[in-house]
Design a protein around this motif. Sequence first.
Motif, short mmCIF file in Angstrom:
data_model
loop_
_atom_site.label_atom_id
_atom_site.label_comp_id
_atom_site.label_asym_id
_atom_site.label_seq_id
_atom_site.Cartn_x
_atom_site.Cartn_y
_atom_site.Cartn_z
N ALA A 238 30.37 -32.24 5.20
CA ALA A 238 32.28 -32.34 7.26
C ALA A 238 33.12 -31.06 6.69
N LEU A 239 33.61 -30.92 4.64
CA LEU A 239 34.48 -29.85 4.96
C LEU A 239 33.58 -28.74 5.11
N ILE A 240 32.86 -28.27 4.80
CA ILE A 240 32.02 -26.95 4.93
C ILE A 240 32.55 -26.82 7.19
N GLU B 101 33.92 -24.14 11.40
CA GLU B 101 33.92 -24.23 12.62
C GLU B 101 35.46 -23.30 12.48
N TYR B 102 36.77 -23.81 12.13
CA TYR B 102 37.90 -23.53 11.91
C TYR B 102 37.92 -21.86 11.70
N TYR B 103 37.65 -21.30 10.75
CA TYR B 103 37.73 -20.18 10.69
C TYR B 103 36.97 -19.10 11.45
N ASN B 104 36.16 -19.93 12.46
CA ASN B 104 35.42 -19.48 13.69
C ASN B 104 36.26 -19.01 14.83
N SER B 105 36.75 -19.96 14.58
CA SER B 105 37.72 -19.51 16.29
C SER B 105 38.63 -19.50 15.88
N ILE B 106 39.28 -18.65 15.14
CA ILE B 106 40.60 -18.32 14.39
C ILE B 106 40.47 -16.75 15.37
N ARG B 107 41.32 -16.36 16.19
CA ARG B 107 40.96 -15.05 17.46
C ARG B 107 41.28 -14.11 16.54
#
Length: 161
Positions: free
Chosen positions: A132-134, A139-145
């Motif tokens: 889940a953490l991965i 998701e977090y790093y892909n969503s950063i502009r």
Amino acid sequence: MSANPSRSSQLSHSTQNLLKSYKSRLQEDIRVMHDNFNEIIKSAKINADEKQLVQKELQGHFDIYQMKVRAANIVRAGESLQKLISDLKTFVILNDFPSINEQLNQQNLTLKTNGDLLLQKLMEMRDQFSIALIDLENEYYNSIRVPRPVTKDDDQSISLG
């Protein structure tokens, strides 16, 4: 008192003597109760050949007294048996190491099994949290502009602005 020969060979000499004394106490108390009960029954019999009233009255009082004494002896033997039972319970509690060890081993096995189950569940939870953490990190790093690179034109527009 000893159940099998291998067990009696394992007992110490003092323990064997103690068990023999318990056995002799038991036999003695039962013998006393039996003898006194038989004597009470014998004294309760009525003899038809007695002719004199005074002698019958004296014999009746004597028999009553004898019955009371015999009954007291039976009660005393019963109390001795109760004390013997208490001593035997104490003996078993203090000297029954094989069953105590077996109980402790069984409890240790149960606790070890429970511990292994808990460890397995913790490992499964760790793996699930890791997955889940991965996913969350991706998701977090892909969503950063992603910032666009700064060019010369951008530098001039910022200074003019």
